[in-house]
Motif scaffolding. Structure first.
Motif: not given
Length: 201
Positions: A173-176, A137-148
């Motif tokens: 973390h990568d987004l600070g 059920w892992e979500k794509p990194r791109e999806l999580i990145e957009r929301f954050i």
């Protein structure tokens, strides 16, 4: 975990679905009120919900009881790259709902690209290439990145009580952003540790 967090700017989480939970109503009531209290009126939430009517109804009813239903938008994440046997009597579930609880007052979305502003986010599911697929059920990194990126600033705190193999924590973390996350599954946390998350027992 939520009880250990005084406050957070965003809740970004992917809790277990009805396929893994015997009593979805009891499960939702066991964690959602504390999570919504943690972000308060000034925070936002992105809660992934399975494509099941009873599950979606349970979450929407719970958000109504918590007084935030009127500022909740149902987003859709859809993916077309998974191959599996299609059921013969119903449509294939190649989507999941994401309940976006906006802050009060509402935060302006930092999403300059029109392609990121759609209520339906069409992003392939992790499939074993690139960073790999660490659980089903892992979500794509791109999806999580957009929301954050759309709703928080550097230095803000993101909380995820169902972090699984660590994608939300890694992206935040990568987004600070500061990250407070946890999970009850030791196998998931071991994978998160191997991916670079700092796991405290």
């Amino acid at each position: 975990l939520i009880a250990d967090v005084q406050s957070a700017d965003a809740l970004v989480t992917d809790p277990p679905y009805t396929t893994d939970i015997d009593d979805i109503e009891s499960f939702v009531s066991s964690w959602l009120p504390a999570a919504i209290e943690t972000i308060g009126d000034g925070g936002v939430a992105f809660i992934t919900v399975g494509a099941y009517a009873d599950e979606l109804q349970t979450y929407l009813s719970a958000l109504d009881d918590l007084g935030v239903r009127d500022r909740t938008q149902v987003l859709v994440w859809t993916y077309k790259n998974t191959i599996g046997r299609a059921p013969s009597t119903e449509y294939k579930r190649n989507w999941q709902a994401i309940l976006f609880v906006q802050s009060d007052p509402a935060v302006e979305l930092d999403a300059p690209l029109t392609s990121e502003r759609w209520g339906v986010q069409d992003i392939n599911a992790p499939d074993g290439r690139h960073d790999g697929r660490h659980h089903k059920w892992e979500k794509p990194r791109e999806l999580i990145e957009r929301f954050i990126r759309h709703t928080t600033d550097e230095g803000d705190t993101v909380v995820d009580p169902f972090v699984g193999t660590g994608t939300t924590a890694i992206v935040a973390h990568d987004l600070g952003r500061e990250v407070v996350a946890g999970d009850s599954d030791p196998e998931m946390l071991e994978i998160a540790d191997n991916r670079g998350c700092l796991v405290n027992e």
